[in-house]
Write a protein that holds these residues in place. Structure first.
Motif, PDB file in Angstrom:
ATOM      1  N   ILE A  11     -31.053 -15.483 -20.618  1.00 11.75           N
ATOM      2  CA  ILE A  11     -29.933 -14.408 -20.938  1.00 11.75           C
ATOM      3  C   ILE A  11     -28.735 -15.180 -20.852  1.00 11.75           C
ATOM      4  CG2 ILE A  11     -31.344 -12.045 -20.100  1.00 11.75           C
ATOM      5  CD1 ILE A  11     -29.344 -12.696 -17.666  1.00 11.75           C
ATOM      6  N   LEU A  12     -27.640 -14.917 -21.298  1.00  7.28           N
ATOM      7  CA  LEU A  12     -26.375 -15.528 -21.494  1.00  7.28           C
ATOM      8  C   LEU A  12     -25.627 -15.120 -19.946  1.00  7.28           C
ATOM      9  CD1 LEU A  12     -24.154 -16.930 -23.176  1.00  7.28           C
ATOM     10  CD2 LEU A  12     -23.005 -14.819 -23.524  1.00  7.28           C
ATOM     11  N   PRO A  13     -25.684 -16.622 -19.516  1.00 11.21           N
ATOM     12  CA  PRO A  13     -24.873 -16.689 -18.217  1.00 11.21           C
ATOM     13  C   PRO A  13     -23.330 -16.248 -18.380  1.00 11.21           C
ATOM     14  CG  PRO A  13     -26.114 -18.677 -18.543  1.00 11.21           C
ATOM     15  CD  PRO A  13     -26.162 -17.828 -19.837  1.00 11.21           C
ATOM     16  N   ALA A  14     -22.709 -15.752 -17.408  1.00 13.40           N
ATOM     17  CA  ALA A  14     -21.259 -15.200 -17.775  1.00 13.40           C
ATOM     18  C   ALA A  14     -20.413 -16.508 -17.701  1.00 13.40           C
ATOM     19  CB  ALA A  14     -20.818 -14.543 -16.519  1.00 13.40           C
ATOM     20  N   GLU A  15     -20.907 -17.511 -17.159  1.00 12.12           N
ATOM     21  CA  GLU A  15     -19.849 -18.658 -17.235  1.00 12.12           C
ATOM     22  C   GLU A  15     -19.863 -19.404 -18.573  1.00 12.12           C
ATOM     23  OE1 GLU A  15     -23.665 -19.633 -15.064  1.00 12.12           O
ATOM     24  OE2 GLU A  15     -22.249 -18.244 -14.625  1.00 12.12           O
TER      25      GLU A  15
END
Length: 118
Positions: free
Chosen positions: A88-92
């Motif tokens: 999944i896409l990490p927020a950072e």
């Protein structure tokens, strides 16, 4: 664009660039957390043993029968930030996607994510 509720139906459509060249297969849609409108798609690319998901903005995208035409060239999309097919896409890492396409990144006032997967 189509309503966010319909985006699940887009999965597994071909993603093509403005010249009609196939970039990959649509895997998932990320919506803007403020508007709940489709904002970015992940596109499955690569060889069967080395698949990855690259990100492409959906501004000016056109949904056609069996395909999604994006407004970015295949070469630019293929060089975009990516994640593994099970990741999944990490927020950072959100900001890097926007920078790659020359777009402004605007997280929420409290630092909330701009993108959420549908």
């Amino acid at each position: 664009m189509t309503q966010a509720a319909d985006v699940r139906e887009w999965r597994n459509h071909d993603v093509v660039d403005p010249k009609g060249r196939k970039t990959g297969i649509l895997e998932a849609i990320y919506v803007d957390t403020v508007t709940d409108e489709p904002a970015v798609a992940t596109v499955r690319t690569g060889l069967p043993t080395r698949r990855r998901l690259v990100f492409v903005p959906l501004d000016e995208a056109i949904l056609g029968p069996g395909h999604l035409k994006v407004s970015y060239a295949k070469s630019l999309v293929r060089k975009a930030p990516s994640i593994g097919t099970d990741d999944i896409l990490p927020a950072e890492q959100e900001e890097a996607i926007f920078q790659h396409y020359g777009m402004t990144y605007e997280p929420g006032a409290g630092g909330e994510r701009q993108l959420a997967r549908r």
